[in-house]
Design an enzyme around this catalytic site. Structure first.
Site, PDB file in Angstrom:
ATOM      1  N   ARG A 135       0.837  -1.201   0.000  1.00 14.61           N
ATOM      2  CA  ARG A 135       0.000   0.000   0.000  1.00 14.61           C
ATOM      3  C   ARG A 135       0.873   1.253   0.000  1.00 14.61           C
ATOM      4  O   ARG A 135       0.587   2.232  -0.696  1.00 14.61           O
ATOM      5  CB  ARG A 135      -0.916   0.009   1.231  1.00 14.61           C
ATOM      6  CG  ARG A 135      -2.076  -0.956   1.158  1.00 14.61           C
ATOM      7  CD  ARG A 135      -2.937  -0.917   2.413  1.00 14.61           C
ATOM      8  NE  ARG A 135      -3.354  -2.266   2.773  1.00 14.61           N
ATOM      9  CZ  ARG A 135      -3.365  -2.764   3.996  1.00 14.61           C
ATOM     10  NH1 ARG A 135      -2.989  -2.023   5.021  1.00 14.61           N
ATOM     11  NH2 ARG A 135      -3.754  -4.002   4.215  1.00 14.61           N
ATOM     12  N   THR A 170      -7.090  -4.135   0.969  1.00 15.37           N
ATOM     13  CA  THR A 170      -7.255  -2.890   1.717  1.00 15.37           C
ATOM     14  C   THR A 170      -7.063  -3.141   3.212  1.00 15.37           C
ATOM     15  O   THR A 170      -7.113  -4.284   3.677  1.00 15.37           O
ATOM     16  CB  THR A 170      -8.656  -2.298   1.490  1.00 15.37           C
ATOM     17  OG1 THR A 170      -9.629  -3.170   2.088  1.00 15.37           O
ATOM     18  CG2 THR A 170      -8.948  -2.129   0.002  1.00 15.37           C
ATOM     19  N   GLU A 173     -10.149  -4.805   4.565  1.00 14.68           N
ATOM     20  CA  GLU A 173     -10.184  -6.238   4.259  1.00 14.68           C
ATOM     21  C   GLU A 173      -9.257  -7.007   5.194  1.00 14.68           C
ATOM     22  O   GLU A 173      -9.617  -8.074   5.705  1.00 14.68           O
ATOM     23  CB  GLU A 173      -9.770  -6.471   2.803  1.00 14.68           C
ATOM     24  CG  GLU A 173     -10.805  -6.055   1.783  1.00 14.68           C
ATOM     25  CD  GLU A 173     -10.304  -6.213   0.354  1.00 14.68           C
ATOM     26  OE1 GLU A 173     -11.098  -6.620  -0.506  1.00 14.68           O
ATOM     27  OE2 GLU A 173      -9.113  -5.930   0.089  1.00 14.68           O
ATOM     28  N   GLU A 174      -8.075  -6.477   5.415  1.00 13.22           N
ATOM     29  CA  GLU A 174      -7.114  -7.143   6.292  1.00 13.22           C
ATOM     30  C   GLU A 174      -7.691  -7.309   7.698  1.00 13.22           C
ATOM     31  O   GLU A 174      -7.582  -8.376   8.307  1.00 13.22           O
ATOM     32  CB  GLU A 174      -5.817  -6.344   6.341  1.00 13.22           C
ATOM     33  CG  GLU A 174      -4.686  -7.047   7.072  1.00 13.22           C
ATOM     34  CD  GLU A 174      -3.371  -6.293   7.000  1.00 13.22           C
ATOM     35  OE1 GLU A 174      -2.394  -6.795   7.576  1.00 13.22           O
ATOM     36  OE2 GLU A 174      -3.320  -5.210   6.379  1.00 13.22           O
ATOM     37  N   GLY A 175      -8.322  -6.251   8.209  1.00 13.09           N
ATOM     38  CA  GLY A 175      -8.934  -6.336   9.532  1.00 13.09           C
ATOM     39  C   GLY A 175     -10.084  -7.322   9.562  1.00 13.09           C
ATOM     40  O   GLY A 175     -10.199  -8.136  10.485  1.00 13.09           O
TER      41      GLY A 175
END
Length: 511
Positions: A135, A170, A173-175
């Site tokens: 990112r 994103t 999404e990761e969380g």
């Protein structure tokens, strides 16, 4: 004479019936044994596999998962088969040498071809998810990020697996995927269904929140008590196994432990002089030379960038926990909150709710301190005391005490421990009391806590929106009824045998 004849007929009938019953019983026993053996005969293992590569900011990990195909939509059935850490830094460091990416991935991908049967490889999906390191690279140069992903894709397509793509996920999404992983492995998404089981919403299992700390970002995800969030962009909706979830999630880019350290150094060097930085977050006697170009080489330190009269500076540790804590708090901006409650930098954070699983660097750092303290890290106060004492130890003593720990990690444990305490307490608003609700997790049921499993479960549609249909009777009820009916049948047979063996008790002459 008539009585004798009648008695003989009765005995003859009784014997024949007993012979028939005995023969039938033998057949029934043989049938039961045959059915039991057939039912319990092991079937050929029908296993599916999946591969996920976690392309983080500091390194890349490859995970091979397996699960029984016939239980694909059951909770908790996916197992970690193998884990492989790719040698070298994160893929973002290959922006100027993309031709080396194939060799970089080769060892772990070769291992995958050896661990997964050849007959299953063509149907084994491979996913690569890149996180905060990529990112940040995309923020600097979208072209460079695209070239890295293209090189990764070319390499992974050359293997006999079903390559499904490489993408930068994103922060949300990761969380969310981390939250899905830990609750899936803990069995928090499903309830046992039966005709006798009526569970109200208030009685359903509460989900765990997820706390993730990487090198470049940190994520917090949980189901808040108030389902209407003040900041809609922090909200995600899921329907999993027949239950709707409204999840709060936010990712703080640049607040992973590595980028947080760069931020602290960039902030502190502004008020230093003579190219020497006295740093309380490193042990007394520790020294390290830092290049200014490297310090300002990340987007996370751009806000601190200024022209310095030197190209290098030396970090000299002083080992003071309280001063380290205060220097960390300076780059948590708590001066403005446009909501009823915030984390830091003006980001909305609802009141914390329930238990939390803390993984990745949260776990690795806390595990180090836990082992150092012989498992006596029982409270936030104890953790603070241990960190404070550890930071004050001379660097030479620390090195001598932990000769097997890599110097990079060992030298930063004082900062990392202090940063985690600061982030959880002043950043995420945990307290000494709610600290007890944080569970530091490395593995759950032999699978890594982290976002990769949730990512694969989502992309393979292995978590259905609705609860899978269950049998009308639970297995335990079925067994109970079978035993009951068997006892009734046995009682009837015994009664019948008794009737025929003692006919005089039942066959009375009419008066």
């Amino acid at each position: 004479m008539e009585d004798i004849k009648d008695s003989k007929v009765k005995r003859f009938c009784s014997k024949n019936i007993l012979i028939i019953l005995g023969f039938s019983s033998v057949l029934a026993v043989i049938a039961l044994i045959a059915v039991g053996l057939t039912h319990n005969k092991p079937l050929p293992e029908n296993v599916k596999y999946g591969i996920v590569l976690d392309a983080g900011s500091s390194h890349t990990n490859l995970y091979i998962y397996k699960w029984p195909a016939e239980k694909e939509n059951d909770t908790g059935v996916v197992q970690l088969l193998e884990e492989c850490q790719v040698k070298g830094p994160g893929i973002s460091k290959y922006a100027q040498k993309t031709d080396e990416i194939a060799a970089y991935l080769a060892e772990c991908m070769k291992m995958s071809t050896e661990r997964i049967p050849a007959s299953k490889q063509h149907q084994t999906p491979v996913y690569l998810g890149a996180t905060a390191g990529m990112r940040l690279l995309r923020m600097e140069s979208k072209q460079s990020a695209d070239e890295v992903l293209a090189a990764v894709s070319r390499s992974l397509k050359s293997y006999p697996f079903d390559f499904q793509g490489a993408k930068i996920i994103t922060g949300q999404e990761e969380g969310a995927y981390g939250w899905i992983t830990i609750n899936y492995l803990l069995g928090r998404f499903t309830q046992e269904q039966s005709w006798l089981n009526f569970i109200s919403d208030s009685q359903k299992q509460a989900t765990f929140g997820a706390l993730d700390l990487g090198g470049s970002s940190t994520q917090v995800t949980f189901v808040p008590l108030n389902q209407t969030l003040e900041a809609p962009e922090t909200s995600l909706q899921f329907r999993l196994y027949g239950t709707d979830y409204t999840v709060y999630t936010h990712s703080f880019l640049c607040y992973g432990k590595d980028q947080a350290l760069w931020q602290k150094l960039a902030q502190d060097i502004q008020v230093s002089s003579g190219g020497i930085l006295k740093d309380p977050c490193f042990y007394p006697g520790y020294k390290k030379v830092v290049n200014v170009s490297e310090l300002y080489g990340t987007p996370c330190t751009k806000r601190f960038e200024k022209k310095l009269p030197f190209n290098q500076f030396q970090v000299q540790g002083t080992g003071d926990y309280e001063q380290c804590h205060q220097s960390i708090l300076k780059f948590f901006n708590n001066s403005h909150c446009p909501y009823s409650q915030c984390a830091f930098n003006g980001v909305f954070l609802p009141p914390l709710q329930g238990s939390f699983g803390a993984f990745s660097a949260f776990y690795f750092v806390m595990d180090f301190f836990k082992k150092m303290a012989n498992d006596s890290v029982s409270s936030q106060e104890k953790m603070t005391e241990i960190t404070k004492n550890f930071c004050s130890k001379p660097w030479e003593e620390v090195k001598a005490s932990y000769p097997t720990v890599k110097e990079k990690y060992l030298s930063e444990y004082c900062f990392s421990g202090t940063y985690i305490l600061s982030l959880l307490l002043q950043g995420y608003n945990f307290t000494g009391t709610s600290w007890d609700q944080i569970h530091f997790m490395g593995k759950i049921k032999d699978s890594n806590a982290g976002w990769t499993l949730g990512y694969m479960l989502n992309l393979t549609n292995m978590i259905p929106a609705e609860q899978p249909l269950s049998p009308p009777l639970p297995h335990s009820t079925y067994i109970s009824l079978m035993v009951l009916f068997s006892l009734v049948l046995v009682a009837m047979v015994i009664t019948g045998l008794f009737i025929f063996s003692k006919p005089s008790y039942f066959w009375k002459e009419a008066v």
